[in-house]
Design an enzyme around this catalytic site. Structure first.
Site, short mmCIF file in Angstrom:
data_model
loop_
_atom_site.label_atom_id
_atom_site.label_comp_id
_atom_site.label_asym_id
_atom_site.label_seq_id
_atom_site.Cartn_x
_atom_site.Cartn_y
_atom_site.Cartn_z
N LYS A 157 0.84 -1.19 -0.02
CA LYS A 157 -0.02 -0.09 0.08
C LYS A 157 1.02 1.29 0.13
CE LYS A 157 -3.22 2.78 2.97
NZ LYS A 157 -4.08 2.74 4.24
N ASP A 198 -2.38 10.30 3.20
CA ASP A 198 -3.85 9.79 3.73
C ASP A 198 -4.64 10.99 4.60
OD1 ASP A 198 -6.47 8.83 3.91
OD2 ASP A 198 -5.42 7.18 5.26
N LYS A 225 -9.96 13.14 7.63
CA LYS A 225 -9.45 12.81 9.01
C LYS A 225 -9.32 14.00 9.87
CE LYS A 225 -6.47 9.00 8.06
NZ LYS A 225 -7.11 7.95 8.63
N ASP A 277 1.66 6.40 5.39
CA ASP A 277 0.89 5.39 4.86
C ASP A 277 1.27 4.78 3.79
OD1 ASP A 277 -1.65 4.33 5.43
OD2 ASP A 277 -2.96 5.79 4.21
N ASP A 297 -12.18 7.38 3.58
CA ASP A 297 -10.82 7.06 4.47
C ASP A 297 -10.45 5.45 4.38
OD1 ASP A 297 -8.70 7.73 6.05
OD2 ASP A 297 -9.82 8.21 7.60
N GLU A 326 -9.50 3.70 1.92
CA GLU A 326 -8.93 3.67 0.70
C GLU A 326 -7.81 2.77 0.53
OE1 GLU A 326 -7.62 5.66 3.20
OE2 GLU A 326 -5.60 5.13 2.72
N ARG A 381 -7.62 -0.40 1.08
CA ARG A 381 -8.28 -1.69 0.19
C ARG A 381 -8.50 -1.30 -1.26
NH1 ARG A 381 -12.66 -1.78 5.09
NH2 ARG A 381 -10.95 -0.65 6.14
#
Ligand code: BES
Ligand code: MN
Ligand code: ZN
Length: 497
Positions: A267, A272, A279, A290, A349, A351, A353
């Site tokens: 990933k 993020d 967030k 991230d 959020d 994201e 996956r």
């Protein structure tokens, strides 16, 4: 730092500092006893006078001992023999490096070869020592005007009296260095700020790694390529960002052409914000980390190539920035993944996956022996396992077992969470094939359930590194380089070298 192997009579070794570990039994043994004899009992005198007792964390530097060629002798306590394990051994090494880092010696000779670390042979003790030392010596000061002072220590020698130890020591040093080179790369990519480390930057860094290691073949897919492949899920994450997404492929052919590759998928969310499901502000800077799953793919490939593992490896990095804007994906939007499954994006959020699922479908074309994805996927994993243990889920018990073992062997541990079918229902959507969130319960498991819908074609495991990839807040803040040791060990075991 240079590491080498050395044999011969201890008292005649010409070095800036001999490092000797002592236990708290009050009786000197091994290297400590040998040196004590050579210098006429100076070391036992220090113990007798109470300057050092061998308790964990204690050190004593002795200068210019008679009868010993080394300039200094550094005594370091480690506690009881029967309690010496990975953790106390690492603490011992960390303490010694902290002393040497600030000291005057430019080289040091470690005499730890015979220490009775639980469940470790000479090779793995040596490797753990090198990895722990390198970890302590890592610095990230690229953006400081005033650079951190470089330690005078330049060279470490791993000593053993017995020449027949040479193979194990040499292998331990070589593997320790390779793994540390990989870990350092992962840490540095992780520590870079989001305005520098964008998907485009990661793609360039992949090319740089490919230049350094010609055995690596690198391919960069841009948004046009991904669109043509039907990666609507991945592209829905970068939709709100001015930074275009990249899919990076590394291929390493260390095995026979027909050997099925081990695939690693990282990933790579370079920042993020949460997107439209924004967030909260506090601590949001840490979302530059991230992309630590992606950075792990870089690091493991670097280590594996340096070790010339005789296996085939494919690395995939799904890199994107998750931003809110008028072009961003909105809650309720439905996107179509490369697999054809439609996804209702209930929370922008979630994201990670969304980028991983398309990379996991893409992985099918390599006919993998195994696929492991690595992701800072869920805050829930930090709630479940804290910061010491990586979350592990998957669809194949044999693969899970191999990863758990590799984690133990490399002292970079993971723990399995269940992926029972009952959890899958939490992802039901009234409008699409699947929703991208599964409600407040079992967040790490439902995230893995989501991924499992895209990984039916091969043995697959998922490492949730939300808690282990970096250390939060404070002075120690920074990327850890985990789980590079775990995954490199896994590949080493597959290569059976
Ligand atoms: N990158 C985060 C997960 C994360 C959060 C890692 C904090 C480390 C520290 C991920 O993209 C995310 O935002 N996950 C959400 C999922 C939720 C919306 C279902 C989370 O964990 O809150
Ligand atoms: Mn997120
Ligand atoms: Zn994320």
């Amino acid at each position: 730092m240079e590491f080498n192997v050395k044999h011969g009579t201890l008292e005649t070794m010409k070095t800036g500092c001999v490092v000797v570990a002592i236990n708290e039994s009050g009786k000197l043994a091994g290297a400590a006893a040998e040196l004590d004899r050579a210098c006429g009992g100076q070391i036992s005198l220090a113990v007798k006078h109470g300057d050092i007792s061998g308790k964990p964390g204690q050190t004593l530097m002795l200068f210019g001992l008679p009868g010993i060629s080394a300039q200094r002798v550094l005594l370091a306590g480690y506690g009881k023999d029967e309690e010496l394990n990975d953790r106390s051994f690492r603490k011992l090494v960390q303490k010694v490096i902290a002393v040497l880092k600030d000291g005057g010696a430019t080289d040091a000779l470690f005499t730890f070869a015979a220490l009775p670390v639980k469940q470790r042979d000479l090779y793995s003790r040596t490797r753990l020592l090198v990895e722990t030392a390198r970890e302590s010596l890592y610095q990230f000061d690229q953006f400081k005007s005033k650079k951190a002072t470089k330690p005078r220590l330049k060279k470490v020698l791993m000593w053993s009296a017995d020449k027949s130890d040479a193979d194990a020591l040499t292998r331990g040093v070589a593997h320790g260095q390779a793994i540390s080179d990989g870990t350092d790369l992962t840490r540095t990519l992780g520590n870079l700020p989001g305005n520098v480390c964008t998907p485009t930057f990661l793609a360039k860094e992949a090319k740089v790694l490919g230049k350094q290691h010609p055995e690596l073949d690198i391919e960069i897919l841009d948004e046009k390529d991904m669109k043509a492949l039907g990666m609507g899920s991945l592209l829905s994450v970068s939709a709100g960002s001015a930074e275009p997404a990249k899919l990076i492929r590394f291929s390493y052919q260390g095995g026979k052409p027909k050997d099925q590759p081990h695939v690693l998928v990282g990933k790579g969310i370079t920042f993020d914000t949460g997107g439209i499901s924004l967030k909260p502000g506090a601590g949001m800077d840490e979302m530059k980390y991230d992309m630590c799953g992606a950075a792990t793919v870089f690091g493991v490939l670097k280590a594996a190539v340096s070790m010339r593992l005789p296996i085939n490896i494919v690395g995939l990095v799904a890199a994107a920035e998750n931003m809110p804007s008028s072009t961003a994906t909105k809650p309720g939007d439905i996107v179509t993944s490369m697999s054809g499954q439609t996804i209702e994006v209930l929370n922008t959020d979630a994201e990670g996956r969304l980028v991983l699922c398309d990379a996991l479908t893409y992985a099918e074309r390599f006919k993998p022996a195994s696929v492991v994805d690595i992701a800072t996927l869920t805050g829930a994993c930090i709630v479940a396992l804290g910061s010491h243990t990586t979350g592990l889920l998957g669809n194949n018990d044999e693969l899970i077992g191999k990863l758990l073992d590799a984690g133990k062997q490399s002292d970079d541990r993971a723990w399995q969470l269940p992926l029972f079918d009952e959890y899958q229902e939490q992802l039901d959507s009234p409008f699409a094939d699947i929703a991208n969130i599964g409600g407040p319960k079992a967040g790490t498991i439902t995230a893995a359930c989501f991924l499992s819908r895209f990984t039916k074609a091969y043995p697959w495991a998922h490492l949730d590194i939300a808690g282990t990839a970096w250390i939060s807040g404070g002075k120690e803040k920074g990327a850890t380089g985990r789980p590079v040791p775990l995954l490199t060990q896994y590949l080493l075991n597959q290569a059976q070298v």
